[in-house]
Design a protein around this motif. Structure first.
Motif, short mmCIF file in Angstrom:
data_model
loop_
_atom_site.label_atom_id
_atom_site.label_comp_id
_atom_site.label_asym_id
_atom_site.label_seq_id
_atom_site.Cartn_x
_atom_site.Cartn_y
_atom_site.Cartn_z
N THR A 51 10.19 6.81 7.69
CA THR A 51 11.56 6.90 7.18
C THR A 51 11.69 5.94 6.01
N LEU A 52 12.11 6.46 4.86
CA LEU A 52 12.25 5.64 3.65
C LEU A 52 13.72 5.36 3.38
N TYR A 53 14.05 4.08 3.28
CA TYR A 53 15.43 3.65 3.02
C TYR A 53 15.56 3.17 1.58
N ASP A 54 16.55 3.71 0.88
CA ASP A 54 16.79 3.34 -0.51
C ASP A 54 17.65 2.08 -0.57
N THR A 55 17.00 0.93 -0.48
CA THR A 55 17.71 -0.35 -0.48
C THR A 55 17.96 -0.87 -1.89
N THR A 56 17.54 -0.13 -2.92
CA THR A 56 17.57 -0.67 -4.28
C THR A 56 18.98 -1.01 -4.76
N MET A 59 15.88 8.30 1.77
CA MET A 59 15.33 9.10 0.68
C MET A 59 14.04 9.76 1.13
N GLN A 60 13.65 10.81 0.42
CA GLN A 60 12.47 11.58 0.80
C GLN A 60 11.19 10.87 0.39
N ASN A 61 10.13 11.16 1.12
CA ASN A 61 8.80 10.66 0.82
C ASN A 61 8.27 11.32 -0.45
N ALA A 62 7.46 10.59 -1.21
CA ALA A 62 6.91 11.13 -2.46
C ALA A 62 6.00 12.33 -2.22
N ALA A 63 5.41 12.45 -1.02
CA ALA A 63 4.47 13.53 -0.74
C ALA A 63 5.17 14.84 -0.41
N PRO A 117 11.07 -7.08 5.68
CA PRO A 117 10.59 -7.83 4.52
C PRO A 117 11.45 -9.07 4.27
N THR A 118 10.84 -10.08 3.69
CA THR A 118 11.53 -11.36 3.45
C THR A 118 12.03 -11.50 2.02
N LYS A 119 11.97 -10.41 1.26
CA LYS A 119 12.46 -10.42 -0.11
C LYS A 119 12.99 -9.03 -0.46
N ALA A 120 13.72 -8.95 -1.56
CA ALA A 120 14.20 -7.65 -2.03
C ALA A 120 13.00 -6.80 -2.44
N CYS A 121 12.99 -5.53 -2.01
CA CYS A 121 11.87 -4.63 -2.27
C CYS A 121 12.22 -3.69 -3.42
N LYS A 122 11.39 -3.68 -4.44
CA LYS A 122 11.66 -2.92 -5.66
C LYS A 122 11.90 -1.45 -5.39
N GLY A 123 11.14 -0.84 -4.45
CA GLY A 123 11.23 0.60 -4.22
C GLY A 123 11.89 1.00 -2.92
N GLY A 124 12.40 0.03 -2.13
CA GLY A 124 13.02 0.35 -0.85
C GLY A 124 12.19 -0.15 0.32
N ILE A 125 12.58 0.23 1.53
CA ILE A 125 11.90 -0.17 2.75
C ILE A 125 11.52 1.07 3.54
N MET A 126 10.29 1.10 4.04
CA MET A 126 9.85 2.20 4.89
C MET A 126 9.65 1.69 6.32
N THR A 127 10.14 2.46 7.29
CA THR A 127 9.83 2.18 8.69
C THR A 127 8.81 3.21 9.18
N VAL A 128 7.89 2.75 10.03
CA VAL A 128 6.84 3.60 10.56
C VAL A 128 6.89 3.53 12.09
N LEU A 167 8.41 -1.49 -0.17
CA LEU A 167 7.91 -0.53 -1.15
C LEU A 167 8.01 -1.03 -2.59
N ALA A 168 6.88 -0.99 -3.29
CA ALA A 168 6.92 -1.15 -4.74
C ALA A 168 7.37 0.17 -5.35
N ASP A 169 6.94 1.27 -4.74
CA ASP A 169 7.40 2.63 -5.06
C ASP A 169 7.15 3.48 -3.82
N LYS A 170 7.46 4.76 -3.90
CA LYS A 170 7.37 5.62 -2.72
C LYS A 170 5.94 5.83 -2.22
#
Length: 331
Positions: free
Chosen positions: A237-242, A99-103, A176-187, A162-165
């Motif tokens: 890179t933002l991954y929509d894991t939700t 998914m796209q970055n919020a910026a 991450p060691t838990k489900a992320c509310k807003g997805g996962i970002m790699t840097v 991510l809590a959000d983007k």
């Protein structure tokens, strides 16, 4: 007058800081740096940038490119990373969408956020920055890294739950060691000190030297062996894991795996092939603009989201990479 001359010398030139989006140009098993000419390569990559992406990547892609998925229409470079998969408790795999970055402008097809910074996230810096030359290429990280201590030493290669983007911290060297509310970002932060002579090296890394610090902080000085300061290149890179959050294993085990089979994230890596047209990147590096102020010909030509999304590279590999799969492609 002498004081004014000295002050000007101390201030130095102001350089641009670029942040822009690139939509996805292709998702397939090709790797023209590590496995040139091989179709298919060993694992799936997500690629953004110019339409000259192929198994070999010969020639001047900045001049040969016809379209690009990046905001700056003079940037035919290619940027790529391994894709992310969710592993179900039944053993099957499903690719996680990007998914796209919020910026970034709305409507970008997946893609990445690309940075060319000089000092840090908030300032242009005041030293001369040399743009990457034609034919330049490099990688960062390695899929062979298999322990946490080494992953921690790869400064700038991180994950964010991510809590959000807009979330940027904390950064971790593993998944991450838990489900992320807003997805996962790699840097992925690349090294920015060049030896001044080699466009590439056998390991695609030795011609560069990293003085990178965490989270877009100002990098340290370049060593004498690699004296030329180049732009600090970075990908987000933002991954929509939700959609997978309610499938998190009851035993708490991480269900995500990078496309080469890494279930920890220690071996996260990225690739870069330079492809800016003419001297456009150097013009930007010599400019004082920041982020979207560099668009619209000031000094870089730019394009809208529709043109970005329209640029595509057909897959050279005929295989299913998106359904529920019994194994990872190529594994």
């Amino acid at each position: 007058m002498k004081w004014l001359t000295l002050a000007a010398a101390l201030v130095g030139p102001a350089q641009a800081a670029l942040r822009f989006g690139c939509s996805t140009v292709s998702i397939q098993r090709l790797d023209p740096l590590v496995q040139p000419g091989i179709t298919p390569s060993s694992h799936v990559h997500q690629i953004v940038g110019g339409d000259r992406f192929n198994a070999s990547m010969n020639g001047d892609i900045g001049e040969e490119g016809r379209c690009t998925t990046c905001t700056f229409s003079e940037d035919f470079s290619n940027y790529w990373t391994a894709t992310l998969y969710f592993k179900h408790t039944n053993g099957s795999y499903k690719r996680v969408p990007i998914m796209q970055n919020a910026a970034l402008p709305n409507g970008i097809n997946g893609g990445m956020t690309i940075y060319y910074t000089q000092q840090d996230f908030n300032t242009n810096g005041n030293q001369k920055i040399t743009a990457f030359p034609k034919g330049f290429r490099m990688t960062v990280g390695a899929p062979t890294v298999n322990n946490l201590d080494q992953a921690k030493k790869n400064v700038g290669l991180r994950f964010v739950c991510l809590a959000d983007k807009n979330t940027r911290f904390p950064e971790t060297p593993d998944f991450p060691t838990k489900a992320c509310k807003g997805g996962i970002m790699t840097v992925h932060h690349f090294p920015s000190c060049w030896n001044g002579k080699d466009l590439d090296s056998p390991d695609h890394q030795s011609h560069m030297y990293a003085t990178t610090k965490e989270a877009f902080q100002a990098a340290g000085p370049c060593p004498a062996s690699h004296p030329v300061r180049m732009p600090q290149l970075a990908y987000e890179t933002l991954y929509d894991t939700t959609q997978f959050n309610n499938m998190w294993p009851t035993n708490g085990a991480n269900p995500y795996v990078l496309s080469y089979g890494d279930a920890k994230g220690y071996g996260t890596h990225a690739d870069y092939v330079f492809g800016w047209k003419g001297d456009s990147l150097q013009k930007a590096m010599d400019n004082s603009c920041m982020f979207n102020a560099c668009e619209g010909g000031k000094p870089l030509k730019s394009q809208g989201v529709a043109a970005m999304n329209a640029c595509q590279v057909k897959s050279a590999v005929k295989e299913d990479i998106d359904g529920w799969l019994p194994k990872l492609p190529g594994m």
